[in-house]
Write a protein that holds these residues in place. Structure first.
Motif, mmCIF file in Angstrom:
data_model
loop_
_atom_site.group_PDB
_atom_site.id
_atom_site.type_symbol
_atom_site.label_atom_id
_atom_site.label_comp_id
_atom_site.label_asym_id
_atom_site.label_seq_id
_atom_site.Cartn_x
_atom_site.Cartn_y
_atom_site.Cartn_z
ATOM 1 N N VAL A 1 -1.377 6.453 5.634
ATOM 2 C CA VAL A 1 -2.531 6.275 5.053
ATOM 3 C C VAL A 1 -3.448 7.016 5.672
ATOM 4 O O VAL A 1 -4.404 7.838 5.244
ATOM 5 C CB VAL A 1 -2.971 4.859 4.781
ATOM 6 N N LYS A 2 -3.477 6.827 7.077
ATOM 7 C CA LYS A 2 -4.564 7.496 8.105
ATOM 8 C C LYS A 2 -4.453 9.136 7.934
ATOM 9 O O LYS A 2 -5.259 9.702 8.004
ATOM 10 C CB LYS A 2 -4.408 6.948 9.477
ATOM 11 N N GLU A 3 -3.289 9.485 7.986
ATOM 12 C CA GLU A 3 -3.085 10.963 7.913
ATOM 13 C C GLU A 3 -3.402 11.742 6.731
ATOM 14 O O GLU A 3 -3.922 12.781 6.515
ATOM 15 C CB GLU A 3 -1.404 11.166 8.403
ATOM 16 N N MET A 4 -3.231 10.788 5.414
ATOM 17 C CA MET A 4 -3.740 11.058 3.914
ATOM 18 C C MET A 4 -5.102 11.481 4.157
ATOM 19 O O MET A 4 -5.735 11.964 3.083
ATOM 20 C CB MET A 4 -3.045 10.458 3.231
ATOM 21 N N GLY A 5 -5.708 10.797 5.198
ATOM 22 C CA GLY A 5 -7.348 10.674 5.253
ATOM 23 C C GLY A 5 -8.093 9.442 4.372
ATOM 24 O O GLY A 5 -9.189 9.636 4.010
ATOM 25 N N TYR A 6 -7.292 8.641 4.128
ATOM 26 C CA TYR A 6 -7.843 7.236 3.801
ATOM 27 C C TYR A 6 -7.981 6.198 4.827
ATOM 28 O O TYR A 6 -7.384 6.092 5.777
ATOM 29 C CB TYR A 6 -7.127 6.688 2.727
ATOM 30 N N ASP A 7 -8.801 5.476 4.572
ATOM 31 C CA ASP A 7 -9.229 4.136 5.341
ATOM 32 C C ASP A 7 -8.160 3.066 4.549
ATOM 33 O O ASP A 7 -7.871 2.967 3.194
ATOM 34 C CB ASP A 7 -10.496 3.412 5.191
ATOM 35 N N LEU A 8 -7.478 2.255 5.309
ATOM 36 C CA LEU A 8 -6.461 1.245 4.894
ATOM 37 C C LEU A 8 -7.241 -0.073 4.698
ATOM 38 O O LEU A 8 -7.564 -0.664 5.550
ATOM 39 C CB LEU A 8 -5.191 1.038 5.956
ATOM 40 N N VAL A 9 -7.142 -0.627 3.291
ATOM 41 C CA VAL A 9 -8.107 -1.753 3.139
ATOM 42 C C VAL A 9 -6.882 -2.760 2.269
ATOM 43 O O VAL A 9 -5.922 -2.254 1.530
ATOM 44 C CB VAL A 9 -9.113 -1.550 2.055
ATOM 45 N N VAL A 10 -6.736 -3.904 2.705
ATOM 46 C CA VAL A 10 -5.992 -5.012 2.306
ATOM 47 C C VAL A 10 -6.806 -6.145 1.937
ATOM 48 O O VAL A 10 -7.609 -6.747 2.232
ATOM 49 C CB VAL A 10 -4.875 -5.503 3.270
ATOM 50 N N CYS A 11 -6.607 -6.466 0.451
ATOM 51 C CA CYS A 11 -7.335 -7.387 -0.252
ATOM 52 C C CYS A 11 -6.088 -8.531 -0.491
ATOM 53 O O CYS A 11 -5.529 -8.147 -1.292
ATOM 54 C CB CYS A 11 -8.102 -7.039 -1.740
ATOM 55 N N TRP A 12 -6.349 -9.607 0.372
ATOM 56 C CA TRP A 12 -5.509 -10.678 0.278
ATOM 57 C C TRP A 12 -5.845 -11.878 -0.700
ATOM 58 O O TRP A 12 -6.804 -12.236 -0.488
ATOM 59 C CB TRP A 12 -5.168 -11.226 1.610
ATOM 60 N N MET A 13 -5.309 -12.276 -1.745
ATOM 61 C CA MET A 13 -5.671 -13.129 -2.696
ATOM 62 C C MET A 13 -4.935 -14.427 -2.085
ATOM 63 O O MET A 13 -4.049 -14.569 -1.707
ATOM 64 C CB MET A 13 -4.915 -12.858 -3.994
ATOM 65 N N VAL A 14 -6.297 -15.418 -2.148
ATOM 66 C CA VAL A 14 -5.691 -16.807 -1.860
ATOM 67 C C VAL A 14 -6.145 -17.648 -2.776
ATOM 68 O O VAL A 14 -7.171 -17.488 -3.602
ATOM 69 C CB VAL A 14 -6.819 -17.192 -0.544
ATOM 70 N N ASP A 15 -5.404 -18.738 -2.903
ATOM 71 C CA ASP A 15 -5.467 -19.440 -4.168
ATOM 72 C C ASP A 15 -5.369 -21.082 -3.780
ATOM 73 O O ASP A 15 -5.852 -21.276 -2.541
ATOM 74 C CB ASP A 15 -4.694 -19.178 -5.253
ATOM 75 N N VAL A 16 -5.025 -21.784 -4.622
ATOM 76 C CA VAL A 16 -4.996 -23.226 -4.400
ATOM 77 C C VAL A 16 -3.672 -23.766 -3.524
ATOM 78 O O VAL A 16 -3.860 -24.733 -3.012
ATOM 79 C CB VAL A 16 -4.823 -24.104 -5.756
ATOM 80 N N GLY A 17 -2.871 -22.789 -3.058
ATOM 81 C CA GLY A 17 -1.747 -23.057 -2.362
ATOM 82 C C GLY A 17 -1.911 -22.585 -1.062
ATOM 83 O O GLY A 17 -2.371 -21.660 -0.807
ATOM 84 N N VAL A 18 -1.775 -23.655 -0.064
ATOM 85 C CA VAL A 18 -1.972 -23.220 1.400
ATOM 86 C C VAL A 18 -0.972 -22.422 1.908
ATOM 87 O O VAL A 18 -1.260 -21.474 2.898
ATOM 88 C CB VAL A 18 -1.592 -24.613 2.028
ATOM 89 N N ASP A 19 0.186 -21.938 1.096
ATOM 90 C CA ASP A 19 0.991 -21.052 1.610
ATOM 91 C C ASP A 19 0.413 -19.691 1.503
ATOM 92 O O ASP A 19 0.727 -18.662 2.126
ATOM 93 C CB ASP A 19 2.314 -21.134 0.628
#
Length: 240
Positions: free
Chosen positions: A113-131
């Motif tokens: 991702v870095k070499e392609m010229g992008y910033d790596l962003v991770v959007c992690w979905m959290v919901d009603v489960g503690v897992d």
């Protein structure tokens, strides 16, 4: 700034496709070229909304391949490198159980991702489960991201009632520079009505011929605007 955004969360049903659609809609509304990568060819939740939208490019790559995770990742980035070099924003809608593919190959993904010229962003979905909270802390892709964002899905519970809000993982996440935003809830009646309309949510709001009532369109409009206001917080942090 070019961004490659992985909408992650490992589990199914936590709102990944909904949030990925809102992200794509948000950036297209800003007149930015967007690539949408549909990570599960069997469950095409996002692709149909953007297949005929100007400045949107849709690519389908099967990322639900834990038995051949490296092959899946190589196929993903080869396709992007060959066809999406001018794309400013790339959004990867990950399938359920994708940690077995993506997190296992995080040490390949991050430098690519870095070499392609992008910033790596991770959007992690959290919901009603503690897992979903515990898995966020374990995600290798989150650990290697330039920006990691916990997206609190309030479809079923308020922010304060979600396990994320009172878990030690949240404090650790924020202390490491991670951030959190909210995916607002939308009434089930409207969700069921727009689910099968193949268009971006913002276009559905404007279309008076799609069968939605006036109040349903107004409810959807408020939801989209609220979600976009949350997404804008990601931009504010990036620009600081």
């Amino acid at each position: 700034m070019k961004k490659m955004i992985f909408v992650h969360g490992d589990k199914g049903g936590v709102g990944k496709s909904t949030f990925a659609s809102l992200l794509a809609d948000y950036y297209l509304h800003q007149d930015k070229p967007v690539a949408i990568i549909e990570g599960d060819k069997m469950v095409r939740d996002v692709a149909p909304r953007f297949e005929n939208v100007e400045k949107a490019t849709v690519v389908e790559i099967d990322l639900a391949r834990p038995d051949m995770s490296e092959d899946a990742v190589v196929a993903l980035f080869s396709a992007m490198e060959n066809h999406l070099t001018e794309t400013e924003i790339a959004i990867i809608n990950t399938p359920a159980a994708s940690s077995a593919t993506l997190d296992r190959q995080a040490d390949i993904i991050a430098p690519t991702v870095k070499e392609m010229g992008y910033d790596l962003v991770v959007c992690w979905m959290v919901d009603v489960g503690v897992d979903s909270v515990i898995m966020a802390d374990k995600s290798a892709l989150c650990k290697m991201a330039d920006q990691k964002v916990a997206v609190q899905n309030t479809r079923l519970k308020s922010v304060e009632a979600l396990p994320w809000h009172r878990h030690a993982v949240r404090e650790k996440w924020l202390s490491e520079g991670g951030m959190e935003i909210v995916l607002p809830g939308l009434t089930e009646r409207v969700i069921s009505r727009v689910r099968d309309i193949p268009a971006p949510f913002s276009q559905i709001v404007l279309d008076r011929e799609n069968g939605l009532t006036i109040v349903e369109r107004q409810s959807l409009k408020r939801w989209v605007e609220s979600a976009w206001a949350e997404i804008a917080k990601m931009e504010d942090t990036t620009n600081e």
